[in-house]
Design a protein around this motif. Structure first.
Motif, PDB file in Angstrom:
ATOM      1  N   CYS A 243       0.394   3.078  -1.692  1.00  9.03           N
ATOM      2  CA  CYS A 243       1.524   3.858  -2.210  1.00  9.03           C
ATOM      3  C   CYS A 243       1.351   5.329  -1.848  1.00  9.03           C
ATOM      4  O   CYS A 243       0.261   5.875  -1.940  1.00  9.03           O
ATOM      5  N   ILE A 244       2.420   5.965  -1.376  1.00  7.76           N
ATOM      6  CA  ILE A 244       2.356   7.395  -1.056  1.00  7.76           C
ATOM      7  C   ILE A 244       3.170   8.225  -2.052  1.00  7.76           C
ATOM      8  O   ILE A 244       3.488   9.379  -1.799  1.00  7.76           O
ATOM      9  N   ALA A 245       3.487   7.612  -3.176  1.00  9.79           N
ATOM     10  CA  ALA A 245       4.167   8.325  -4.259  1.00  9.79           C
ATOM     11  C   ALA A 245       5.456   9.007  -3.805  1.00  9.79           C
ATOM     12  O   ALA A 245       5.732  10.137  -4.184  1.00  9.79           O
ATOM     13  N   CYS A 246       6.223   8.314  -2.970  1.00  8.66           N
ATOM     14  CA  CYS A 246       7.441   8.921  -2.436  1.00  8.66           C
ATOM     15  C   CYS A 246       8.599   8.860  -3.428  1.00  8.66           C
ATOM     16  O   CYS A 246       9.526   9.650  -3.355  1.00  8.66           O
ATOM     17  N   GLY A 247       8.554   7.859  -4.326  1.00 10.73           N
ATOM     18  CA  GLY A 247       9.597   7.785  -5.345  1.00 10.73           C
ATOM     19  C   GLY A 247      10.823   6.969  -4.984  1.00 10.73           C
ATOM     20  O   GLY A 247      11.776   6.906  -5.768  1.00 10.73           O
TER      21      GLY A 247
ATOM     22  N   CYS B 226      11.122   3.781  -4.910  1.00  9.14           N
ATOM     23  CA  CYS B 226      11.229   2.696  -5.896  1.00  9.14           C
ATOM     24  C   CYS B 226      11.937   3.182  -7.164  1.00  9.14           C
ATOM     25  O   CYS B 226      12.821   2.522  -7.697  1.00  9.14           O
TER      26      CYS B 226
ATOM     27  N   ARG C 109       6.916   4.878  -9.759  1.00 10.71           N
ATOM     28  CA  ARG C 109       6.083   5.796  -8.970  1.00 10.71           C
ATOM     29  C   ARG C 109       5.072   6.493  -9.879  1.00 10.71           C
ATOM     30  O   ARG C 109       3.879   6.519  -9.609  1.00 10.71           O
TER      31      ARG C 109
ATOM     32  N   CYS D 251      10.782   0.028  -0.758  1.00  6.29           N
ATOM     33  CA  CYS D 251       9.524   0.761  -0.493  1.00  6.29           C
ATOM     34  C   CYS D 251       9.241   0.909   1.007  1.00  6.29           C
ATOM     35  O   CYS D 251       9.145  -0.071   1.727  1.00  6.29           O
TER      36      CYS D 251
ATOM     37  N   THR E 285       5.745  -4.108  -4.721  1.00  5.22           N
ATOM     38  CA  THR E 285       5.860  -3.503  -6.048  1.00  5.22           C
ATOM     39  C   THR E 285       6.073  -4.547  -7.147  1.00  5.22           C
ATOM     40  O   THR E 285       5.543  -4.410  -8.242  1.00  5.22           O
TER      41      THR E 285
HETATM   42  S1  SF4 Z   1       8.539   3.255  -2.949  1.00 12.02           S
HETATM   43 FE1  SF4 Z   1       7.300   3.398  -4.784  1.00 12.02          FE
HETATM   44  S2  SF4 Z   1       5.600   2.000  -4.415  1.00 12.02           S
HETATM   45 FE2  SF4 Z   1       6.537   2.385  -2.433  1.00 12.02          FE
HETATM   46  S3  SF4 Z   1       5.340   4.099  -1.606  1.00 12.02           S
HETATM   47 FE3  SF4 Z   1       7.138   4.969  -2.624  1.00 12.02          FE
HETATM   48  S4  SF4 Z   1       6.403   5.431  -4.697  1.00 12.02           S
HETATM   49 FE4  SF4 Z   1       4.925   4.021  -3.777  1.00 12.02          FE
END
Ligand code: SF4
Ligand code: SF4
Ligand code: SF4
Lengths: 111, 351
Positions: free
Chosen positions: A37-41, A43, A58, A89, A95
């Protein structure tokens, strides 16, 4: 004791040396894509539950990795397991299975 | 035959590669290196990102380049003066020798940021705080990575942007190579000590190179390296010699503290003393960050304000190795076209 109108503020700091990493350790092994996970948000942005509740996958993943697990159970109960987050994602984190495994860890350790 | 002469100052990647290219085009090239060995900072690097190939392979390639093209090499050079008189450049050395040329390439590189200046991270104060360059020396020596007490570290912290992107130390720019170096070194630590936990503290992960993102994913997927977004405010020493770091985990939105056994500082690049010294002697322009300034950021790279004087590599800005190669070849090209009387300046219509 006399009440002077003061109260102690709870420490907000994450003390990583003492925090509870049991859920993290469990999920890391059971669903290894938890690690990437790269904490992109993305999801969270797409989450059906997140539009109406505090559900934030996230952030939950981040907090579990830091061993901050109070409130995980309550938050997770809002998830409907619809799986939209898995579709969105960009990193290929499974997830939905991560959520399953977090649930299993909660049961396993009675958290 | 009266060959035109070129002086190249600095025997790192940029200097070696531009010298080799110019000599192979038939110019009489003299390369000056202040130390006793060619190769520059590359000599201190064991494996290179993103492929993990050996640094010494690249040094061999460069060595072959300067030798096959018969570049004259002056090692242990102590340049005391460099100037342009009429159309000729003159370089004088401490031993009294004087050299002349029709063109000059400055390739004096960068220095590593002095981590002591970022005092709050404890380098030079606490034993178990080291720099990325020192970690590389350990890898190169083949010795194990141990704490000063001789123990195998269980937790290693890696701090990004030390001496870069920081107005407090006067360097506002990004050093470009240290994010991916952190990823590379964290993988290497995990390969050597699989039971350890590695934590990278970063502000942004700048994985701009073609295969950098893949390396980053590999660090997470295969080696379970942890990435925590937040800049360290400080590190202090625990009773047992481990280090307590303080950071805001900006993704969790909370301050965080943790102990690590070894803290590695990703030190950035600063303009080298050699660049400042020789650039000033020649009257070259410097940019706001102290690196050499080209005539135009987009269209006139490598071209200085002094006609016939060019520059290549990290004396112009922080660069990765492949960018330095491209830049060195481009500087060689610009030098050659100057010597063949091609006037690139006439193309500038906007000054
Ligand atoms: S979509 Fe969610 S689970 Fe996937 S990398 Fe981004 S924050 Fe992580
Ligand atoms: S599975 Fe749960 S977390 Fe994922 S989008 Fe659906 S409700 Fe949100
Ligand atoms: S490359 Fe990364 S660590 Fe280096 S200065 Fe830039 S952002 Fe910071």
């Amino acid at each position: 004791m006399k009440n002077f109108g003061f109260s102690l503020s709870k420490d907000r700091q994450i003390d990583f040396d003492k925090s509870d990493k049991r859920i993290m350790d469990f999920v890391k092994i059971e669903e290894p894509t938890f690690n990437i996970c790269i904490a992109c948000g993305t999801c969270t942005a797409t989450c059906s539950a997140g539009n109406f509740t505090e559900m934030n996958l996230r952030k939950m993943i981040t907090l579990i990795k830091r061993g901050e697990i109070t409130g995980v159970r309550a938050e997770l109960s809002k998830c409907m397991l619809c799986g939209k987050c898995s579709l969105a994602c960009p990193r290929g984190v499974n997830t939905r299975n991560v959520i399953f495994k977090i649930n299993q860890a909660l049961e396993k350790y009675s958290l | 035959m009266n060959r035109k002469r070129v002086i190249v100052i600095g025997g790192g990647i940029a200097g070696m590669e531009s010298a080799a290219n110019l000599a192979s085009m038939g110019y009489d090239v003299t390369l000056f290196e202040k130390s006793q060995e060619l190769g520059g900072h590359l000599l201190g690097w064991e494996k290179l990102f993103p492929t993990m190939r050996m640094g010494k392979d690249v040094v061999k390639f460069l060595d072959k380049g300067v030798h096959l093209a018969k570049v004259n090499i002056v090692k242990n050079s102590n340049i005391t003066n460099a100037s342009k008189n009429g159309n000729l450049f003159t370089v004088s050395c401490g031993d009294g020798a004087k050299y002349e040329s029709e063109a000059l390439v400055l390739a004096t590189g960068y220095d590593i940021f002095d981590a002591k200046r970022k005092e709050e991270y404890g380098y030079g104060i606490y034993d178990n705080v080291i720099t990325s360059a020192e970690l590389e020396e350990i890898f190169l020596s083949g010795k194990p990575l141990l704490t000063t007490k001789g123990e195998i570290p269980k937790r290693v912290g890696i701090v990004h942007c030390v001496g870069s992107r920081d107005e407090k130390v006067g360097n506002v720019y990004c050093s470009k190579v240290c994010c991916v170096t952190a990823v590379k070194q964290s993988i290497e630590i995990k390969e050597k000590i699989p039971d350890s936990n590695v934590f990278c503290f970063y502000m942004d992960l700048r994985m701009f190179g073609m295969h950098f993102e893949t390396l980053y994913k590999q660090a997470q997927e295969k080696h379970a390296v942890n990435f925590i977004r937040g800049r360290l405010s400080e590190a202090c020493e625990n009773m047992d010699g481990s280090l307590l770091v303080k950071v805001e985990d900006t993704l969790a939105g909370k301050p965080l503290r943790m102990s690590v056994d070894i803290l590695v500082l990703m030190v950035g690049m600063v303009p080298s003393e050699g660049t400042k010294k020789i650039g000033t002697m020649l009257g070259m322009n410097f940019g706001a960050n102290g690196f050499l300034k080209s005539q135009d950021q987009h269209t006139m790279t490598s071209i200085s304000n002094i006609p016939g004087a060019f520059f290549a590599g990290c004396c112009g800005s922080p660069r990765t190795i492949n960018n330095v190669f491209a830049d060195a070849r481009s500087a060689a090209m610009m030098t050659a076209s100057y010597l063949e009387a091609y006037d690139i300046e006439e193309r500038i219509t906007y000054i």
